[in-house]
Design a protein around this motif. Structure first.
Motif, mmCIF file in Angstrom:
data_model
loop_
_atom_site.group_PDB
_atom_site.id
_atom_site.type_symbol
_atom_site.label_atom_id
_atom_site.label_comp_id
_atom_site.label_asym_id
_atom_site.label_seq_id
_atom_site.Cartn_x
_atom_site.Cartn_y
_atom_site.Cartn_z
ATOM 1 N N HIS A 66 4.236 4.518 23.297
ATOM 2 C CA HIS A 66 3.046 5.094 22.622
ATOM 3 C C HIS A 66 1.786 3.930 22.832
ATOM 4 O O HIS A 66 2.231 2.900 22.930
ATOM 5 C CB HIS A 66 3.066 5.292 21.128
ATOM 6 C CG HIS A 66 4.029 4.223 20.524
ATOM 7 N ND1 HIS A 66 5.183 4.280 20.434
ATOM 8 C CD2 HIS A 66 3.414 3.105 19.313
ATOM 9 C CE1 HIS A 66 5.640 3.105 19.705
ATOM 10 N NE2 HIS A 66 4.458 2.598 19.173
ATOM 11 N N MET A 72 10.212 -0.784 17.540
ATOM 12 C CA MET A 72 9.459 -0.868 18.462
ATOM 13 C C MET A 72 9.357 -2.277 19.098
ATOM 14 O O MET A 72 9.681 -3.322 18.540
ATOM 15 C CB MET A 72 8.116 -0.694 17.785
ATOM 16 C CG MET A 72 8.016 0.753 17.094
ATOM 17 S SD MET A 72 6.042 1.019 16.690
ATOM 18 C CE MET A 72 5.812 -0.264 15.678
ATOM 19 N N MET A 96 -0.216 1.357 20.367
ATOM 20 C CA MET A 96 -0.152 1.048 18.870
ATOM 21 C C MET A 96 -1.503 0.528 18.836
ATOM 22 O O MET A 96 -1.903 -0.330 19.570
ATOM 23 C CB MET A 96 0.747 -0.187 18.706
ATOM 24 C CG MET A 96 0.937 -0.359 17.418
ATOM 25 S SD MET A 96 2.516 0.516 16.709
ATOM 26 C CE MET A 96 2.031 1.444 15.633
ATOM 27 N N HIS A 151 3.389 0.132 23.239
ATOM 28 C CA HIS A 151 4.681 -0.087 22.604
ATOM 29 C C HIS A 151 5.779 0.940 23.204
ATOM 30 O O HIS A 151 5.423 2.016 23.749
ATOM 31 C CB HIS A 151 4.578 0.255 21.100
ATOM 32 C CG HIS A 151 4.203 -0.934 20.480
ATOM 33 N ND1 HIS A 151 4.179 -1.096 19.058
ATOM 34 C CD2 HIS A 151 3.936 -2.235 20.928
ATOM 35 C CE1 HIS A 151 3.569 -2.339 18.623
ATOM 36 N NE2 HIS A 151 3.469 -3.106 19.671
HETATM 37 CU CU LIG Z 1 4.278 0.766 17.733
#
Ligand SMILES: [Cu+2]
Length: 145
Positions: A107, A85, A109, A73
């Motif tokens: 990041h 996101m 997720m 993400h």
């Molecule tokens: Cu995320």
């Protein structure tokens, strides 16, 4: 090239189809997984990964047996201060680039398994897939945010 050399060279290509696309030049510099709060469905992982090769490397996806699903993400905050996101198809690392996945940006997720218990400093094993026959494994510790 003799016939035997030619044979050996073609055998190498057949046996090592991941010569061109490989994760093995990737190095984990740092990273952590945010400890999921009780009852939450998602948490996130952050990391710094370095591409130690002279070629661009691409990570197509990640997985971990300790989570239902791992998604790439990216977060972005617009001018109104609203953070959204969105999924990212793949991560590209240019030669010698350090890619930082951090809060507010890229990041992983992580969809939490409801049965799974997590302890601080527990190591979570991830696999990153760079091509059909190339994967790379690394571990990240669980941290309280
Ligand atoms: Cu995320």
């Amino acid at each position: 090239m003799s016939k035997i050399q030619l044979f050996l060279a073609s055998l190498m290509i057949v046996l090592c189809p991941n010569i061109i696309i490989a994760c093995d030049s990737l190095e984990l510099l740092d990273g952590w997984v945010k400890k999921p709060l009780p009852g939450t469905k998602y948490t996130a992982a952050y990391f710094s990964i370095k591409n130690n090769s002279q070629e661009t490397q691409t990570i197509n996806n990640f997985n971990s047996n300790q989570f239902v699903k791992v998604m790439i993400h990216s977060s972005r905050t617009n001018s109104d201060g609203v953070t959204r996101m969105r999924p990212v198809g793949r991560l590209m690392l240019l030669p010698n680039q350090v890619l930082e996945a951090k809060p507010g940006g890229i990041h992983l997720m992580l969809r939490v398994k409801q049965s799974e218990q997590f302890n601080t400093d527990q190591l979570i094993l991830f696999s990153a897939f760079c091509g059909e026959n190339s994967d790379w494994q690394f571990s990240l510790p669980i941290k309280n945010s």
